[in-house]
Design a protein around this motif. Structure first.
Motif, mmCIF file in Angstrom:
data_model
loop_
_atom_site.group_PDB
_atom_site.id
_atom_site.type_symbol
_atom_site.label_atom_id
_atom_site.label_comp_id
_atom_site.label_asym_id
_atom_site.label_seq_id
_atom_site.Cartn_x
_atom_site.Cartn_y
_atom_site.Cartn_z
ATOM 1 N N ILE A 247 -9.474 4.330 26.600
ATOM 2 C CA ILE A 247 -10.431 3.268 26.893
ATOM 3 C C ILE A 247 -10.013 2.008 26.144
ATOM 4 O O ILE A 247 -9.834 2.025 24.922
ATOM 5 N N ILE A 248 -9.841 0.935 26.854
ATOM 6 C CA ILE A 248 -9.411 -0.322 26.244
ATOM 7 C C ILE A 248 -10.635 -1.123 25.820
ATOM 8 O O ILE A 248 -11.560 -1.329 26.607
ATOM 9 N N ALA A 249 -10.648 -1.569 24.583
ATOM 10 C CA ALA A 249 -11.755 -2.380 24.081
ATOM 11 C C ALA A 249 -11.760 -3.729 24.805
ATOM 12 O O ALA A 249 -10.725 -4.385 24.927
ATOM 13 N N ILE B 291 -18.586 6.825 29.498
ATOM 14 C CA ILE B 291 -18.044 6.322 28.231
ATOM 15 C C ILE B 291 -17.315 4.989 28.336
ATOM 16 O O ILE B 291 -17.325 4.194 27.398
ATOM 17 N N ASP B 292 -16.675 4.728 29.462
ATOM 18 C CA ASP B 292 -15.937 3.471 29.577
ATOM 19 C C ASP B 292 -16.862 2.268 29.706
ATOM 20 O O ASP B 292 -16.419 1.126 29.548
ATOM 21 N N GLN B 293 -18.149 2.525 29.966
ATOM 22 C CA GLN B 293 -19.118 1.438 30.113
ATOM 23 C C GLN B 293 -19.762 1.057 28.774
ATOM 24 O O GLN B 293 -20.535 0.101 28.705
ATOM 25 N N TRP B 294 -19.444 1.815 27.727
ATOM 26 C CA TRP B 294 -20.002 1.533 26.404
ATOM 27 C C TRP B 294 -18.897 0.969 25.530
ATOM 28 O O TRP B 294 -17.846 1.583 25.358
ATOM 29 N N GLN B 295 -19.150 -0.226 24.975
ATOM 30 C CA GLN B 295 -18.123 -0.910 24.202
ATOM 31 C C GLN B 295 -18.660 -1.353 22.850
ATOM 32 O O GLN B 295 -19.856 -1.674 22.704
ATOM 33 N N ASP C 103 -17.062 0.696 17.752
ATOM 34 C CA ASP C 103 -15.791 0.874 18.455
ATOM 35 C C ASP C 103 -15.178 2.236 18.104
ATOM 36 O O ASP C 103 -14.123 2.596 18.610
ATOM 37 N N ARG C 104 -15.850 2.976 17.276
ATOM 38 C CA ARG C 104 -15.412 4.321 16.903
ATOM 39 C C ARG C 104 -16.046 5.322 17.863
ATOM 40 O O ARG C 104 -17.215 5.192 18.213
#
Length: 223
Positions: free
Chosen positions: A46-48, A162-166, A182-183
């Motif tokens: 997952i890219i921040a 999960i990719d929608q949570w940053q 970000d952890r």
């Protein structure tokens, strides 16, 4: 003379043992350091994200700025106490869950005290408030929920997406609020940066889907 030397030696050893015990206690209890934060168990890709907005023009985008400021605030290890401050923002070492969000946004150029107060006066019908008070209204979870519904980008409520949570997102529960870290845990679900009480051991925890309350809001300040 021998007895005196022995006594001095015992005192020195006792002091050293006490110091070592305190250090061990500190490391175990307050291990939320930048080094421990890097021990991310998630091995996905997952890219921040980065925001296109830098509201306070400090050279750091909003998403990163909010995350960094949340981490910096909880790094002061605020104690929990729910009281009224004439200054609005707590001016001592105490705070509540909403102060994590308020401080994270304030350090990014967004003054929640002013912004929430303005929104309350512009949309009084949406807030269950008889007499607005700028010093406390922005520190209430229910008011933040309404404010973010009006002003922020609303996102999924399902932690498993999960990719929608940053890191830098805001999550609102029925009676709680925090900033997304970000952890991530080994399943890719991000940690929660929050303040829930005097005896809270860590301020950054694997609690997003474990918090005993329903998630009712997930927001991003800017795209």
């Amino acid at each position: 003379m021998e007895k005196r030397k022995t006594l001095i030696l015992v005192i020195i050893v006792s002091i050293m043992l006490a110091a070592c015990s305190f250090l061990l206690f500190y490391l175990l209890r307050y291990q939320n350091t930048s080094a421990s934060r890097m021990q991310n168990k998630y091995e996905g890709d997952i890219i921040a994200i980065r925001s296109t907005v830098d509201f306070d023009a400090d050279g750091v985008d909003d998403q990163t700025d909010i995350l960094d400021n949340a981490i910096e605030y909880v790094g002061t290890r605020p104690k929990y106490k729910s009281v009224y401050y004439a200054s609005g923002y707590p001016d001592d070492e105490y705070g509540v869950c909403t102060d994590v969000v308020a401080r994270a946004l304030l350090g990014s150029g967004y003054d929640l005290q002013e912004l929430v107060n303005r929104d309350i006066h512009e949309h009084p019908e949406d807030y269950d408030i008889t007499k607005p008070d700028a010093n406390i209204d922005f520190r209430r979870v229910k008011n933040l929920k309404v404010f973010f519904d009006h002003t922020a980008i609303s996102l999924t409520l399902d932690p498993k997406e999960i990719d929608q949570w940053q890191g830098g997102d805001i999550v609102v529960y029925e009676h709680h609020v925090g900033i997304i870290s970000d952890r991530r845990n080994r399943d890719g679900i991000p940690y929660l940066i929050h303040h829930s009480g005097e005896y809270q051991r860590y301020y950054e925890q694997d609690m997003l889907e474990k918090w005993p309350g329903k998630i009712i809001g997930h927001y991003r300040i800017s795209e």
